[in-house]
Design a protein around this motif. Structure first.
Motif, mmCIF file in Angstrom:
data_model
loop_
_atom_site.group_PDB
_atom_site.id
_atom_site.type_symbol
_atom_site.label_atom_id
_atom_site.label_comp_id
_atom_site.label_asym_id
_atom_site.label_seq_id
_atom_site.Cartn_x
_atom_site.Cartn_y
_atom_site.Cartn_z
ATOM 1 N N MET B 57 0.790 -1.130 -0.094
ATOM 2 C CA MET B 57 -0.231 -0.094 -0.109
ATOM 3 C C MET B 57 0.773 1.110 -0.084
ATOM 4 O O MET B 57 2.139 1.178 0.386
ATOM 5 C CB MET B 57 -0.932 0.136 1.165
ATOM 6 C CG MET B 57 -0.345 -0.162 2.645
ATOM 7 S SD MET B 57 -1.737 -0.473 3.713
ATOM 8 C CE MET B 57 -0.693 -0.530 5.221
ATOM 9 N N ALA B 73 -3.932 4.267 5.055
ATOM 10 C CA ALA B 73 -2.982 2.888 5.402
ATOM 11 C C ALA B 73 -3.486 2.358 6.658
ATOM 12 O O ALA B 73 -3.637 1.047 6.819
ATOM 13 C CB ALA B 73 -1.628 3.305 5.321
ATOM 14 N N LYS B 76 -6.869 0.367 6.520
ATOM 15 C CA LYS B 76 -6.684 -0.918 5.792
ATOM 16 C C LYS B 76 -6.409 -1.978 6.846
ATOM 17 O O LYS B 76 -6.595 -3.062 6.922
ATOM 18 C CB LYS B 76 -5.565 -1.024 4.685
ATOM 19 C CG LYS B 76 -6.044 -0.255 3.572
ATOM 20 C CD LYS B 76 -5.100 -0.080 2.422
ATOM 21 C CE LYS B 76 -5.393 0.581 1.166
ATOM 22 N NZ LYS B 76 -6.068 1.718 1.189
ATOM 23 N N PHE B 242 1.295 -6.036 5.587
ATOM 24 C CA PHE B 242 1.132 -5.002 4.904
ATOM 25 C C PHE B 242 2.380 -4.350 4.835
ATOM 26 O O PHE B 242 2.899 -3.809 5.681
ATOM 27 C CB PHE B 242 0.100 -4.003 5.650
ATOM 28 C CG PHE B 242 -1.070 -4.546 5.669
ATOM 29 C CD1 PHE B 242 -2.284 -4.103 4.773
ATOM 30 C CD2 PHE B 242 -1.646 -5.336 6.466
ATOM 31 C CE1 PHE B 242 -3.356 -4.590 4.603
ATOM 32 C CE2 PHE B 242 -3.021 -5.880 6.629
ATOM 33 C CZ PHE B 242 -4.089 -5.503 5.780
ATOM 34 N N TYR B 263 -1.664 -4.796 -4.423
ATOM 35 C CA TYR B 263 -1.191 -3.578 -4.257
ATOM 36 C C TYR B 263 -2.328 -2.619 -4.449
ATOM 37 O O TYR B 263 -3.203 -2.544 -5.374
ATOM 38 C CB TYR B 263 -0.120 -3.053 -5.579
ATOM 39 C CG TYR B 263 0.231 -1.763 -4.994
ATOM 40 C CD1 TYR B 263 1.238 -1.515 -3.971
ATOM 41 C CD2 TYR B 263 0.037 -0.542 -5.891
ATOM 42 C CE1 TYR B 263 1.793 -0.203 -3.533
ATOM 43 C CE2 TYR B 263 0.516 0.850 -5.368
ATOM 44 C CZ TYR B 263 1.145 1.084 -4.374
ATOM 45 O OH TYR B 263 1.835 2.078 -3.859
ATOM 46 N N THR B 264 -2.911 -1.823 -3.336
ATOM 47 C CA THR B 264 -3.962 -1.077 -3.294
ATOM 48 C C THR B 264 -4.138 0.057 -3.761
ATOM 49 O O THR B 264 -5.357 0.673 -3.875
ATOM 50 C CB THR B 264 -4.259 -1.099 -1.697
ATOM 51 O OG1 THR B 264 -3.451 -0.333 -1.088
ATOM 52 C CG2 THR B 264 -4.571 -2.591 -1.149
ATOM 53 N N ASP B 265 -3.241 0.782 -4.021
ATOM 54 C CA ASP B 265 -2.992 2.064 -4.685
ATOM 55 C C ASP B 265 -2.536 2.525 -6.021
ATOM 56 O O ASP B 265 -1.736 3.085 -6.059
ATOM 57 C CB ASP B 265 -2.491 2.962 -3.463
ATOM 58 C CG ASP B 265 -3.072 2.784 -2.182
ATOM 59 O OD1 ASP B 265 -3.982 3.457 -1.920
ATOM 60 O OD2 ASP B 265 -2.474 1.960 -1.575
ATOM 61 N N SER B 500 -7.111 -1.372 -7.634
ATOM 62 C CA SER B 500 -6.243 -2.323 -6.786
ATOM 63 C C SER B 500 -5.850 -3.269 -7.943
ATOM 64 O O SER B 500 -6.613 -3.524 -8.625
ATOM 65 C CB SER B 500 -6.863 -2.694 -5.633
ATOM 66 O OG SER B 500 -7.146 -1.647 -4.783
ATOM 67 N N THR B 515 -11.390 3.230 2.104
ATOM 68 C CA THR B 515 -10.193 3.000 2.124
ATOM 69 C C THR B 515 -9.767 1.565 2.767
ATOM 70 O O THR B 515 -8.613 1.405 3.007
ATOM 71 C CB THR B 515 -9.577 4.211 3.023
ATOM 72 O OG1 THR B 515 -10.301 3.936 4.201
ATOM 73 C CG2 THR B 515 -9.332 5.487 2.403
#
Lengths: 309, 524, 328
Positions: B57, B73, B76, B242, B263-265, B500, B515
């Motif tokens: 992230m 972050a 999450k 994470f 990968y979240t972003d 993502s 988020t």
């Protein structure tokens, strides 16, 4: 010599005080407040004001500065606005990464920059000189961000040699070290070349050749040591800079170093954290420059003579 | 000179080779090698029996205590470690969670929750109502979740497993708050009190959620492990890491190399390339952000509705999304309320660019030669957006200047009303028109940088908030949206998307518009 | 008497840069017998140092060109030696004392190390013998050996030159080239240093090429003299030939102004009107013609040959061909 070192150590106090004053003033003068940075754009002004009050940010500048100085004299550098942890906890958690990266980079920088700079000077106008000088110019002009990404794309994604991100193993340090070293080595190379060119034209180098010294002895023993002084200064500065954190490289390679910590702290207006990092770095930098000066004395006896007198 | 040219030539070739292999080859060579190890194309093989996951992230949490994890972050992490009173199903209907049932007083002020008596924290302590009292009071005290906690008057434990939450005024969407807001998640009060400030960074054993907090290495990662005793069933993935990868492009590469599983972003620049890859799944979804133009109505020029309309007509949103968001980072809108939320009224399509109309409106408003103003921006998205608007608006005779500032300096200017126009995005914590509109258009609200003040709208907003009847509430919001369309205090631009990416073998993966990222539903 | 063991034959050296070509040495020949001292005299820019560096093969690389000529040392052509062979000659067989002791020593090495380095390079011996020899050398040039741990900046100019001398004589070279060894020193110690060089040279039975523009020095220390002008030897002979013979090249006459008394301690060259010809653009004929008080038409057109009278040679039209005898 001892006296000189002591004198320099004492001189560090006003320098660091000056740094504290300047940075504290700048953080106070810049717009924005920590409460807003922490609570975000949607928080109400009351909540922000309340937080600022708690943080002591609403006190007048002079009061805050006096309090701050009083606290650091007692060894209390405060807690991070961000998460209420003692500021040095975070610094010490991050510093090893930065230090490892800096040491590795400066070592590789020296190993690449100085020999190539010497060779470029000795074989002035040769192909080697051309290639290294032009590459150095080119690399100096390339943003390290770009270089880092190219490295990741080539060596991580394409070849799969090194992990693209994070820390943990030596392999993680290879690309960041390479990227940083290449950039610093480029400048060390150019500087070494210049000082070497000057040095190999000196009379004492001719004397050495006149003695029948071998070309290698002439270069490494006689010319280089004399050419090294400005290079050592530059390396000291580079090393100091590296310790301050190569922010861009840390970002790209996801390395938790001091640089990113500082940048984030500045963004968040985390004043205690910003101050602590700055003081830490200033002290470190002064110490390195002192070490550089001491190193000078070992390289050049004339300077040593000046210190002792 | 010849030698120099030669050397330059060699360098250029080197660079081209390097960038060339970087730009093209990975698609050809990396993909097959990757699928060999991951077994993506091998039929019948589901993952490789893995029970761990690495999530990349863009940020590092500021805290992993739900009451102070105000950043994306942090969210999450905490949404996997902690639990709330209630939850929602896939259709956003409220379902029981830590509370097995609840009553709401007829005046809509007192919410009484009956907690399950078999819930234990990760350290084994039983959950009691006192833990909720502590957690919610802490959230109110800290103030990070003011938009969700601000409405709570007080909270008390009326029994070991009975909790009364009293509101300041009736608030229909409150149950949504209880379901969605991390600030209302419960922590082990005993541990929290013992740990003091340290709790925010090392809350071992303090949650009730599907994952237990293991460790947080500053700058490196946060580690979680599965809570085998989770009251809704143990999660399939047993170990979660994470990892913090601040640079989005590095994140995309980490995903490609298998360095991270998720990968979240993702940056929208990387999305199309990743979508082509067989071994990677990419999900793009509507985020909880609407972008809109705030025109400071304490400035005379923007008090004229026609000027505001002229701005709306001078924007080509399709082109904007293409230029700024790579064509996939947003959906244009004429309404800042999200389509799937309570209170959304249909019939307000996006504005289409109409240069003539914009010019006509400006002339009518007394500006035949056009107008000039400044957009405040910070480096990055806001700057690119402002530059794109600058080009578009010039066609309508609108001269846009850009004032590039550091974020805190920009906020400072906004707060002191020194701004003309800014591009705002404000998130809505819950899916309700109240949450989506209040800050943007109610007078006196901090986030109302249009400085729009319409007593009628304010009154309707208060009425709608207090109203407990859904039909009546919906009607009130419809009225408000009609006024907003007519008066246009803000110009809606687009709903932001989030993207993502994950290893193609990961099941149950998707992008969440909030988020959060919920690991419990994922498996290999 | 021994034969010449060192000879330079018709040496031509140019310096070529992008902008210009400097003709530094133009057909220089000289020879030296074992044990003798040859004084090479001339104004600044006459090509004396270039000659010295040509012998050592220490001319600046790239810009310098040795177009022609040969340098014979013990019958071997130095020009034909490989760089490695030449390296072994330098410091051991041929050593040099430089003009400026201030810059000739490496500032970051102890003087002891710098002297010791020569010995290490050429003479294999035990550590103990090595240290003993270094001490001897220091004592020989009159510097207390316990100062060998010090650095050049801790010594005066004269002391530094003594160290340079110690370095040059460390291997007891057959030929010592002293390039204006005293010019950079205080007048008061010039004589001291010079006497020391002369004494040590005799003790070690070394031959010497002494480059100077000090005629007094020449009179005191040299056996042979060669006067150099614009890259050529224009007059040469024994000290007696130069100081006592009647006939001289007009340039030599100019140098003396009036013939100096040998008793005069030290005497600078008297200035001659005019300048040396531009070395990038040498005239046809005699290079000195432009400044010569006795200049004849032929001098402008044709370069004179040497007029050889026993050991005395003069390169001037006044003494050659039909002009012979018309001389003053």
């Amino acid at each position: 010599m001892h006296k000189y070192v002591l004198k320099r150590l004492i001189l560090m106090v006003p320098i660091i005080l000056g740094v504290i004053f300047i940075v504290f003033t700048i953080t106070s003068l810049t717009p924005g407040d920590p409460g807003r940075m922490m609570l975000g754009m949607t928080a109400s002004q009351e909540a922000v004001d309340k937080l600022n009050e708690e943080l002591g940010f609403n006190d007048p500048y002079v009061v805050r500065f006096a309090k701050y100085l009083g606290n650091i004299v007692r060894g209390d550098f405060g807690k991070s606005y961000k998460n209420n942890q003692p500021v040095f906890d975070e610094i010490f958690a991050r510093f090893p990464t930065t230090l490892k990266l800096a040491l590795a980079s400066i070592t590789v920088t020296i190993l690449i920059g100085i020999p190539l700079g010497v060779l470029a000077a000795v074989r002035q106008y040769s192909k080697l000189d051309m290639i290294s000088t032009v590459s150095a110019l080119f690399i100096a002009a390339v943003p390290s961000f770009w270089l880092a990404l190219v490295c990741i794309l080539a060596f991580s994604l394409h070849l799969g040699w090194f992990p693209p991100n994070g820390i943990g193993s030596i392999a993680h340090y290879v690309m960041p070290t390479f990227t940083l070293s290449v950039v610093y080595a480029a400048s060390i190379l150019r500087m070494t070349r210049t000082t070497m060119l000057e040095s190999i034209r000196q009379d004492y180098v001719r004397t050495a050749r006149g003695k029948g010294a071998t070309p290698a002895q002439v270069i490494w023993r006689h010319a280089l040591k004399n050419a090294l002084l400005p290079v050592v200064t530059s390396m000291g500065m580079s090393f100091g800079g590296l310790l301050g954190g190569a922010v861009v490289i840390e970002q790209v390679f996801g390395m938790p170093g001091l640089g990113t910590l500082l940048i984030n702290a500045i963004k968040m207006k985390d004043i205690p954290q910003v101050m602590a990092i700055t003081i830490f770095l200033a002290t470190l930098f002064c110490t390195i420059m002192l070490l550089v000066d001491i190193l000078y004395a070992f390289i050049d006896p004339r300077i040593k003579a000046r210190y002792t007198s | 000179m010849k030698k120099l040219l030669g050397a330059v030539g060699i360098m250029l070739v080197l660079v081209m080779v390097l960038t060339g292999c970087a730009g093209k080859d990975p698609a050809q060579t990396a993909a097959p090698s990757k699928s060999d190890t991951a077994g993506a194309d091998a039929p019948g093989q589901t993952g490789d029996g893995r029970t761990d996951i690495v999530i990349g992230m863009a940020g590092e949490p500021v805290s992993v205590e739900p009451q102070s994890a105000y950043d994306a972050a942090g969210s999450k992490v905490v949404c996997n470690v902690y639990d709330g009173l209630v939850d929602v199903d896939d259709d956003n209907n409220i379902i029981a969670n830590l509370a097995k049932d609840w009553d709401i007083s007829d005046d809509g002020l007192v919410y009484t929750f009956h907690l399950r008596d078999d819930i234990r924290f990760h350290n084994g302590d039983p959950l009691t109502a006192e833990d909720f009292v502590y957690s919610i009071e802490k959230a109110i005290e800290l103030g990070y979740g003011e938009e969700t906690t601000g409405v709570i008057d007080h909270v008390e434990a009326t029994g070991e497993h009975t909790l009364d939450v009293t509101l300041k005024h009736p608030y229909k969407p409150m149950m949504q708050n209880f379901a969605h807001s991390k600030y209302l998640y419960v922590v082990n009060s005993k541990l929290a009190k013992e740990a003091g400030d340290n709790f925010a960074i090392n809350p071992v054993g303090a949650g009730t959620g599907p994952y237990k907090f293991v460790s947080w290495t500053s700058g490196v990662n946060v580690k979680l492990e599965a809570n085998e005793d989770y009251h809704r069933g143990a999660p399939a993935i047993k170990e979660a890491t994470f990892k913090f990868i601040p640079e989005q492009s590095s994140g995309a590469i980490a995903l490609e190399t298998g360095d991270v599983d998720v990968y979240t972003d993702l940056s929208f620049v990387d999305v199309p390339k990743l979508m082509e890859k067989d071994d990677i799944q990419v999900d793009v979804t509507l985020g909880r952000y609407a972008y809109y133009l705030c025109m400071n109505q304490t400035k005379e020029m923007f008090q004229d509705i026609r000027v505001r309309q002229a701005l709306a007509y001078s924007i080509n949103m399709d082109e904007f999304i293409l230029a700024v968001l790579n064509g996939i980072g947003g959906t244009k809108t004429g309404n800042v309320v999200f389509p799937d939320t309570f209170g959304y009224a249909e019939g307000y399509p996006p504005f289409e660019q109409n240069v003539e109309e914009a010019k006509r409106l400006l002339a009518e408003a007394g500006y035949p030669d056009g107008i000039s103003f400044t957009i405040l921006a910070t480096d990055g998205l806001r700057k690119v957006s402002a530059e794109t608007l600058q080009g578009m608006m010039a066609k309508s005779g609108i001269d846009v200047k850009i004032d590039l500032l550091d974020f805190s300096a920009m906020v400072d200017k906004q707060v002191t009303d020194q701004h003309d126009v800014i591009i705002m995005n404000s998130s809505a914590p819950i899916e309700d028109a109240d949450s989506e509109l209040t800050d943007k258009i109610m007078s006196g609200k901090w986030g109302n940088f249009s400085r729009y003040a319409n007593p009628v709208v304010d009154d309707l907003m208060v009425q709608a908030r207090m109203e407990l009847d859904d039909a009546k509430r919906a009607d009130l919001y419809a009225q408000i949206q009609e006024i907003l369309r007519t008066e246009l205090p803000i110009v809606p631009m687009y709903y932001a998307h989030v993207a993502s990416g994950a290893n193609a073998n990961l099941k149950g993966f998707r992008a969440w518009g909030s988020t959060y990222i919920f690991l419990r539903g994922m498996s290999w | 008497m021994s034969e010449a063991f060192f000879t330079i034959q018709d040496l031509w050296v140019r310096y070529v840069t992008d902008h210009e070509t400097v003709y530094a040495v133009n057909g220089l020949s000289l020879s030296l017998k074992r044990g003798q001292t040859l004084g090479l005299v001339g104004e600044t820019g006459a090509g004396k140092t270039t000659t010295a560096l040509s012998i050592m093969r220490l001319l600046p690389p790239r810009v310098s060109r040795v177009d022609q000529g040969n340098i014979l040392f013990n019958g071997v052509s130095l020009m034909d030696l490989s760089e490695e062979e030449m390296r072994r000659v330098r410091g051991e067989k041929i050593a040099m004392i430089y003009q400026d002791p201030m810059t000739s020593l490496n500032p970051v090495m102890t003087v002891g190390d710098q002297v010791q380095e020569v010995l290490e390079l050429h003479k294999k011996q035990s550590r103990r013998a090595l240290y003993k020899r270094v001490d001897e050398l220091f004592a020989m040039v009159g510097i207390p050996p316990d100062r060998k741990k010090e650095y050049p900046h801790q010594f005066s100019g004269g002391m530094k030159q003594r160290i340079v001398i110690a370095m040059a004589l460390a291997c007891e070279p057959e030929l010592l080239i002293a390039d204006e060894p005293t010019t950079a020193l205080d007048v008061t110690i010039q004589a001291q240093v010079l006497q020391m060089i002369a004494k040590l040279k005799d003790e070690l039975d070394t031959s010497m090429l002494l480059i100077t523009h000090d005629l007094g020095v020449v009179a005191q220390t040299c056996d042979m003299v060669a006067i150099m002008y614009a890259g050529k030897i224009i007059e040469s002979g024994t000290v007696h030939d130069i100081f006592h013979n009647k006939d001289h090249h007009p340039y030599t006459e100019g140098l003396f102004g009036s013939i100096p008394k040998l008793t005069v301690e030290s005497r600078r060259l008297s200035p001659i009107e005019g300048l040396m010809p531009d070395p990038t653009n040498l005239p046809d004929g005699c290079a000195f013609a432009g400044r010569c008080p006795a200049c004849m038409p032929i001098c402008m057109a044709q370069e004179p040959d040497y007029c050889q009278r026993a050991s005395h040679a003069i390169k001037c039209h006044l003494f050659t061909g039909e002009n012979r005898g018309e001389a003053v």
